[in-house]
Scaffold this motif. Structure first.
Motif, PDB file in Angstrom:
ATOM      1  N   VAL A   1      10.879   7.966   0.584  1.00  0.00           N
ATOM      2  CA  VAL A   1       9.636   7.309   0.974  1.00  0.00           C
ATOM      3  C   VAL A   1       9.792   6.651   2.342  1.00  0.00           C
ATOM      4  N   ALA A   2       8.901   7.019   3.264  1.00  0.00           N
ATOM      5  CA  ALA A   2       8.861   6.350   4.570  1.00  0.00           C
ATOM      6  C   ALA A   2       8.239   4.969   4.359  1.00  0.00           C
ATOM      7  N   VAL A   3       8.718   3.998   5.121  1.00  0.00           N
ATOM      8  CA  VAL A   3       8.240   2.634   4.901  1.00  0.00           C
ATOM      9  C   VAL A   3       7.913   1.960   6.228  1.00  0.00           C
ATOM     10  N   ARG A   4       6.878   1.135   6.196  1.00  0.00           N
ATOM     11  CA  ARG A   4       6.525   0.307   7.346  1.00  0.00           C
ATOM     12  C   ARG A   4       6.398  -1.123   6.845  1.00  0.00           C
ATOM     13  N   VAL A   5       7.024  -2.047   7.543  1.00  0.00           N
ATOM     14  CA  VAL A   5       6.983  -3.461   7.171  1.00  0.00           C
ATOM     15  C   VAL A   5       6.213  -4.211   8.246  1.00  0.00           C
ATOM     16  N   GLU A   6       5.230  -4.985   7.814  1.00  0.00           N
ATOM     17  CA  GLU A   6       4.431  -5.788   8.739  1.00  0.00           C
ATOM     18  C   GLU A   6       4.496  -7.249   8.304  1.00  0.00           C
ATOM     19  N   ALA A  51       0.874  -1.174   0.000  1.00  0.00           N
ATOM     20  CA  ALA A  51       0.000   0.000   0.000  1.00  0.00           C
ATOM     21  C   ALA A  51       0.911   1.223   0.000  1.00  0.00           C
ATOM     22  N   ASP A  52       0.754   2.077  -1.028  1.00  0.00           N
ATOM     23  CA  ASP A  52       1.602   3.263  -1.069  1.00  0.00           C
ATOM     24  C   ASP A  52       0.770   4.514  -1.297  1.00  0.00           C
ATOM     25  N   SER A  53       1.392   5.660  -1.046  1.00  0.00           N
ATOM     26  CA  SER A  53       0.685   6.934  -1.154  1.00  0.00           C
ATOM     27  C   SER A  53       0.888   7.591  -2.514  1.00  0.00           C
ATOM     28  N   GLY A  54       1.581   6.924  -3.410  1.00  0.00           N
ATOM     29  CA  GLY A  54       1.898   7.514  -4.706  1.00  0.00           C
ATOM     30  C   GLY A  54       0.729   7.503  -5.661  1.00  0.00           C
ATOM     31  N   SER A 112      -0.672  11.249  -1.916  1.00  0.00           N
ATOM     32  CA  SER A 112      -0.760  12.011  -0.677  1.00  0.00           C
ATOM     33  C   SER A 112       0.640  12.264  -0.136  1.00  0.00           C
ATOM     34  N   SER A 113       0.737  13.248   0.739  1.00  0.00           N
ATOM     35  CA  SER A 113       2.032  13.612   1.303  1.00  0.00           C
ATOM     36  C   SER A 113       1.982  13.355   2.794  1.00  0.00           C
ATOM     37  N   PRO A 114       3.007  12.945   3.461  1.00  0.00           N
ATOM     38  CA  PRO A 114       4.309  12.583   2.908  1.00  0.00           C
ATOM     39  C   PRO A 114       4.264  11.212   2.229  1.00  0.00           C
ATOM     40  N   ALA A 115       5.236  10.999   1.359  1.00  0.00           N
ATOM     41  CA  ALA A 115       5.308   9.716   0.639  1.00  0.00           C
ATOM     42  C   ALA A 115       5.568   8.590   1.630  1.00  0.00           C
ATOM     43  N   GLN A 116       4.794   7.534   1.491  1.00  0.00           N
ATOM     44  CA  GLN A 116       4.964   6.391   2.400  1.00  0.00           C
ATOM     45  C   GLN A 116       4.509   5.103   1.725  1.00  0.00           C
TER      46      GLN A 116
END
Length: 194
Positions: A170-175, A118-121, A136-140
């Motif tokens: 790009v900020a990233v979260r890994v689950e 899932a990304d914000s781009g 959307s901002s910020p990029a994630q």
């Protein structure tokens, strides 16, 4: 030399290929035997060269060298099978680097799980200068991986591989989630890439 084969026989002994007058000459046979001992490893490497450059078959130390050929930095913590898979797919991974498809592919190769990105781009076109940017901002980006046993996944190494694949801003979260439970029972890590 570690793991060296002692007295590797030559597949092409020089002494046996000499004219008949030299076949029973002990001095000549000793000299050619010495040359055979020097040349046997060379012939062996050349005969097996295709196996050396195939990441699925290459010796482990040569695999590290192959990874440099394809500009891929291998983490020593990945299993030998994961390292071979990454080198095998390196060109494909470079082609898709920075995209959701590339991120999904490398994550799937490393974990064997089901990957959701899932990304914000976004992408848009406009004929008007100064139009709003898509996304959307910020990029994630959020990378969710479903595997049978989340405890077997090294989250730190997975996050490091994801950060190397995703654009630096790009900020990233890994689950990492259990595939037997819909959205619970997993672990996650957050942070900015770069």
């Amino acid at each position: 030399m570690r793991d060296a084969v002692q007295e590797l026989p030559s597949a092409y002994p020089i002494g046996a290929q000499l004219p008949a007058v030299y076949l029973e000459d002990e001095f000549t046979q000793r000299i050619t035997d010495a040359l055979d001992a020097v040349l046997a490893p060379v012939f062996s490497v050349l005969d097996c060269f295709a196996m050396y450059i195939d990441p699925r078959l290459a010796p482990p130390d040569f695999l590290d060298w192959l990874s440099e050929w394809v500009a891929l930095r291998l983490d020593e913590g990945w299993s030998p099978a994961q390292r071979r898979t990454l080198v095998t797919h390196a060109v494909q991974l470079h082609r898709w680097r920075g995209t959701a498809h590339g991120l999904s592919t490398i994550t799937k190769l490393l974990t064997g799980g089901q990957v959701e990105i899932a990304d914000s781009g976004g992408v848009s076109i406009s004929e008007t200068a100064g139009s709003a940017l898509p996304g959307s901002s910020p990029a994630q980006a959020i990378v969710r991986v479903k595997v049978p046993d989340p405890d077997k996944i090294d989250l730190r190494r997975l996050k490091s591989a994801v950060i190397e694949t995703i654009p630096a801003h790009v900020a990233v979260r890994v689950e990492v989630l259990s595939s037997s439970q819909p959205q619970s029972g997993g672990t996650s890590t957050e942070g900015a890439s770069g």
